[in-house]
Motif scaffolding. Sequence first.
Motif, short mmCIF file in Angstrom:
data_model
loop_
_atom_site.label_atom_id
_atom_site.label_comp_id
_atom_site.label_asym_id
_atom_site.label_seq_id
_atom_site.Cartn_x
_atom_site.Cartn_y
_atom_site.Cartn_z
N VAL A 128 0.78 -1.10 0.13
CA VAL A 128 -0.04 -0.03 -0.09
C VAL A 128 0.99 1.34 0.10
N ASP A 129 0.56 2.05 -0.93
CA ASP A 129 1.14 3.31 -1.00
C ASP A 129 0.40 4.35 -1.70
N ALA A 130 0.67 5.70 -1.83
CA ALA A 130 -0.12 6.71 -2.32
C ALA A 130 -1.02 6.10 -3.78
N SER A 131 -0.27 5.47 -4.32
CA SER A 131 -0.99 4.97 -5.79
C SER A 131 -1.95 3.98 -5.73
N THR A 132 -2.15 3.41 -4.50
CA THR A 132 -3.14 2.30 -4.12
C THR A 132 -4.64 3.00 -4.08
N ASN A 133 -4.52 4.34 -3.84
CA ASN A 133 -5.70 5.38 -3.88
C ASN A 133 -6.35 5.02 -5.18
N PHE A 134 -5.56 4.62 -6.16
CA PHE A 134 -6.08 4.67 -7.68
C PHE A 134 -6.53 3.03 -7.95
N ARG A 135 -6.19 2.11 -7.05
CA ARG A 135 -6.70 0.89 -7.52
C ARG A 135 -8.03 0.64 -6.90
N ALA A 136 -8.97 0.50 -8.05
CA ALA A 136 -10.43 0.31 -7.64
C ALA A 136 -10.96 -0.11 -8.93
N PRO A 172 -7.45 14.97 -0.88
CA PRO A 172 -5.98 14.74 -0.04
C PRO A 172 -6.07 13.67 0.85
N ILE A 173 -7.30 13.56 1.59
CA ILE A 173 -7.50 12.48 2.54
C ILE A 173 -7.23 10.99 2.05
N PHE A 174 -7.73 10.60 0.83
CA PHE A 174 -7.62 9.33 0.03
C PHE A 174 -5.87 9.25 0.07
N ASN A 199 -2.92 5.65 9.76
CA ASN A 199 -2.78 4.11 10.46
C ASN A 199 -4.21 3.41 10.48
N MET A 200 -5.29 4.09 10.73
CA MET A 200 -6.68 3.57 10.79
C MET A 200 -7.06 2.93 9.50
N HIS A 201 -6.71 3.74 8.41
CA HIS A 201 -7.22 2.84 7.11
C HIS A 201 -6.31 1.93 6.75
N LYS A 202 -4.91 2.00 7.36
CA LYS A 202 -3.90 0.91 6.90
C LYS A 202 -4.64 -0.22 7.58
N ILE A 203 -5.19 -0.16 8.76
CA ILE A 203 -5.49 -1.47 9.68
C ILE A 203 -6.78 -2.07 8.43
N HIS A 204 -7.54 -1.35 7.91
CA HIS A 204 -8.53 -1.59 7.08
C HIS A 204 -7.95 -2.56 5.88
N HIS A 205 -6.66 -2.11 5.50
CA HIS A 205 -5.78 -2.97 4.54
C HIS A 205 -5.19 -4.20 5.09
N GLU A 206 -5.18 -4.52 6.41
CA GLU A 206 -4.58 -5.67 6.86
C GLU A 206 -5.27 -6.72 6.25
N GLN A 207 -4.54 -8.11 5.98
CA GLN A 207 -5.04 -9.05 5.12
C GLN A 207 -5.96 -10.18 6.16
N ASP A 208 -5.76 -10.10 7.40
CA ASP A 208 -6.55 -10.85 8.27
C ASP A 208 -8.02 -10.13 8.29
N GLN A 209 -9.10 -11.08 7.79
CA GLN A 209 -10.30 -10.60 7.65
C GLN A 209 -10.98 -9.74 8.76
N TYR A 210 -10.64 -10.06 10.14
CA TYR A 210 -10.95 -9.75 11.26
C TYR A 210 -10.75 -8.18 11.35
N TYR A 211 -9.46 -7.66 10.73
CA TYR A 211 -9.26 -6.30 10.75
C TYR A 211 -9.52 -5.71 9.36
N THR A 212 -9.95 -6.39 8.19
CA THR A 212 -10.14 -5.89 6.94
C THR A 212 -11.66 -5.33 7.05
N ASP A 213 -12.46 -6.03 7.87
CA ASP A 213 -13.95 -5.67 7.88
C ASP A 213 -13.99 -4.68 9.17
N SER A 214 -13.23 -3.57 9.25
CA SER A 214 -13.29 -2.56 10.23
C SER A 214 -12.90 -1.35 9.46
#
Length: 283
Positions: A128-136, A172-174, A199-214
């Motif tokens: 995850v870096d600034a360009s991840t903002n585009f990956r959708a 800018p937030i994204f 940091n909070m949005h990066k927790i959303h990118h954690e591969q453990d689904q417990y954190y992905t779904d937050s």
Amino acid sequence: MDTINSFLAINLNYIIITLMVIFYTLELVLNTQFSFKKRPRHLVHNLLFQIVLFFLVYLFWATVTVFSIEWLNKNEIGLFYMINMPLWLKLVLGVAMIDMVTYWFHRVAHRVPFLWRFHRVHHSDTSVDASTNFRAHPLELIFWFGTSNIIAAAIFGLDLLTLGLYFLITAPIFFLEHTNLRFPAWLDKTVGLVFTTPNMHKIHHEQDQYYTDSNYADIFILWDRLFGTFKYKPIQEIKFGLREFEDEKKQSFWWLLKSPFMNVKRIDSEQLKKMDMGTKKNE
Ligand SMILES: [Zn+2]
Ligand SMILES: [Zn+2]
């Protein structure tokens, strides 16, 4: 109204390109939180998403949104038409309400398997870096998240000025939320009481689904705190991506574009724990 239309269609792209250049440079010169993996390739594949989006979102969807909202406004549809309040309050509440509607759209996208097929493209990024903002996935942004703005406008009676302000704030937030820079934990304990920190949005990118779904909220983490989906873990412990997308070929633009139409089984927290235990045993 023409000024707003052209702002939504063209100027936002200039803002996004400028922000990308700024954050890319910052990631080059400042201390990064995570190490990069094949950075140039990663950047090219993520940028391809933005190019597709430019043609679909800004040339097509912006027009649909502008027409729909103008029609809603002309017919005075929505809650804010029933309440008298000053413009500034209307704008602040309007932005907060778009953010809340997007929160629910995002939460549903994690819950409904058909929608997750599209949304997992954003979560597939292992670096995850600034360009991840585009990956959708473009279809997700147009037919799903594109609709959330029109729905928010229909419920609350929002106008194009509010929507323009929302885009201006979130652009800018994204980038901030995805950028590979270091953000101190004290920021999470102060600003993070109300706003979504990087940091909070990066927790959303954690591969453990417990954190992905937050931590679904884009601007106000308040929605996650209020609706019980807020979770926290130290940034150093985060592992990005989805285990089922770790393969190198599954990180390419073409593969990801086709991926919603392929069956890729989601690996949940329990399965991930077992897989990790297996890797440790083999070491
Ligand atoms: Zn998500
Ligand atoms: Zn993200």
